[in-house]
Each structure stands twice: as C-alpha cells, then as structure tokens.
Design a protein around this motif. Structure first.
Motif, PDB file in Angstrom:
ATOM      1  N   ALA A   1      -3.696   4.865   3.407  1.00 54.62           N
ATOM      2  CA  ALA A   1      -5.003   4.491   3.956  1.00 54.62           C
ATOM      3  C   ALA A   1      -6.082   4.415   2.865  1.00 54.62           C
ATOM      4  N   GLN A   2      -5.884   5.122   1.753  1.00 46.16           N
ATOM      5  CA  GLN A   2      -6.855   5.080   0.658  1.00 46.16           C
ATOM      6  C   GLN A   2      -6.877   3.710  -0.031  1.00 46.16           C
ATOM      7  N   LEU A   3      -5.827   2.924   0.202  1.00 46.98           N
ATOM      8  CA  LEU A   3      -5.741   1.601  -0.436  1.00 46.98           C
ATOM      9  C   LEU A   3      -6.114   0.468   0.512  1.00 46.98           C
ATOM     10  N   ASP A   4      -6.595   0.803   1.720  1.00 47.08           N
ATOM     11  CA  ASP A   4      -7.036  -0.225   2.669  1.00 47.08           C
ATOM     12  C   ASP A   4      -8.252  -0.960   2.123  1.00 47.08           C
TER      13      ASP A   4
ATOM     14  N   ARG B   1       0.841  -1.209   0.000  1.00 46.43           N
ATOM     15  CA  ARG B   1       0.000   0.000   0.000  1.00 46.43           C
ATOM     16  C   ARG B   1       0.871   1.252   0.000  1.00 46.43           C
ATOM     17  N   LEU B   2       1.946   1.240   0.793  1.00 46.69           N
ATOM     18  CA  LEU B   2       2.834   2.395   0.875  1.00 46.69           C
ATOM     19  C   LEU B   2       3.481   2.684  -0.480  1.00 46.69           C
ATOM     20  N   VAL B   3       4.008   1.656  -1.119  1.00 46.42           N
ATOM     21  CA  VAL B   3       4.675   1.828  -2.416  1.00 46.42           C
ATOM     22  C   VAL B   3       3.682   2.298  -3.482  1.00 46.42           C
ATOM     23  N   ALA B   4       2.528   1.652  -3.553  1.00 47.58           N
ATOM     24  CA  ALA B   4       1.526   2.035  -4.550  1.00 47.58           C
ATOM     25  C   ALA B   4       1.033   3.457  -4.309  1.00 47.58           C
TER      26      ALA B   4
END
Length: 200
Positions: free
Chosen positions: A197-200, A185-188
């Motif tokens: 948090a938008q990718l959770d 999530r951090l890398v993307a």
C-alpha cells in the motif's frame, strides 16, 4: 544542406522510422519503407544512416530516449526516494497502446541477430536498472527502504516488470493492467521492506 536543416531532417526521419517500425516491426522495416513514409529519397536515408542496421538501432535509441528523458526528470527531482520509486514504477508500466513496449520487445528480439542494435538495447536497458538501483540506494541511506542489495533488487523488480509487460503487450486480455500494477507493488515492497500500500 545546412547543419541545422540536416539535424531537423534527421529528427523527422527518426520519428518516421519509429512509426514505421511500430507498424511493421523491426525485422520487416526496410529503408525504402522509411523513405516512402517520410517523402524523401532512399539516398537521403542512407546519407543519414549508412546502413539499415544503423537506421534501426538509431530509431530504437531515439524512441527509448524519449522514455529515458521522462525517467531523468524523476531521478533529478528533489522528491524523496519513495515518491521517486512510485513514479518510476508507474512510468515503466505499459499503458494505452503500449507502442513504447512494442518497440522494446521488437528491440530485444532483433538484438539476437543485430549486434549494433544489441549494443544500443543493452546500454539503454542497463541505464534504467542503474537509475532504479540509485533510487533504492538513496532510500536505504535515508532509512526508507530495508534492502541489503539495491542492485540485485533493481534487477529482480525490473525482470518482473519486463515479463509482465511482455505478457500484456503480446497476449491481450490474459492479465489486466490493474493486476500488473498490484503484482509490481507486491514484488517491489517485498524487495524493499515495505507494505504494498505504500507504493500506491
């Protein structure tokens, strides 16, 4: 043998070959192993595949196509790009026993020595990256993502996921699935101008 029964038999042989490969590895799988596990003659295996390399390549493709069918469902959906991206990241991450990832790792390693398998591996690998790049491009077009290089971002995100998945699959208990999910999530997010948090 009718065409339909031949297709059914081929499907059963491919499923069996995948099971044998997952247990023995690509390099240690013989046509006789697959024939024995399927309860058929080795001649029938050669009827369908002609060579061991062709059998291994087709079995690898068969296993990966199952993953790509799930990917297709995400890509073809009417969900917005951010929702598609979330699903794709979850889909790609190793889960459970990671049989699929074990086959990918076997496929990459054996591709160094088997040209037919390398062609299949490359085609299927590129397909994933192209679909990811297309979703990123759609998100850039609608203003969801801020990314000047969707194709490059797809490669970089995939490379991180590949490396982490290999570590998790090969070295148990070195990193956790939770850590992998957070790092992906951090890398993307960094690639696409988002908050993790938008990718959770």
């Amino acid at each position: 043998m009718t065409r339909r029964s031949a297709e059914i038999r081929l499907d059963a042989l491919l499923r069996t070959a995948c099971e044998v490969i997952a247990e023995r590895g690509l390099a240690n799988t013989r046509t006789s192993d697959v024939a024995e596990a399927a309860g058929v003659s080795q001649a029938l295996v050669f009827y369908h595949f002609a060579t061991k390399d062709r059998m291994l390549a087709q079995a690898f493709a068969y296993a990966v196509e199952q993953d790509l069918a799930r990917l297709d469902a995400v890509v073809r959906s009417t969900a917005p790009p951010l929702a598609k991206l979330r699903r794709m990241l979850r889909l790609y991450a190793p889960t459970g026993r990671s049989t699929s990832w074990s086959l990918w790792i076997e496929g990459w390693a054996e591709s160094l020595r088997t040209p037919e398998l390398e062609k299949v591996s490359r085609r299927l690998d590129l397909r994933w990256r192209q679909d990811l790049a297309a979703v990123i491009s759609a998100g850039v077009a609608d203003g969801t993502f801020d990314c000047p290089d969707p194709a490059g971002a797809a490669w970089r995100i995939s490379a991180v996921m590949d490396g982490l998945a290999v570590q998790l699959s090969v070295h148990e208990r070195v990193i956790t699935r939770r850590q992998i999910a957070a790092w992906i999530r951090l890398v993307a997010a960094r690639e696409l101008g988002l908050e993790p948090a938008q990718l959770d």
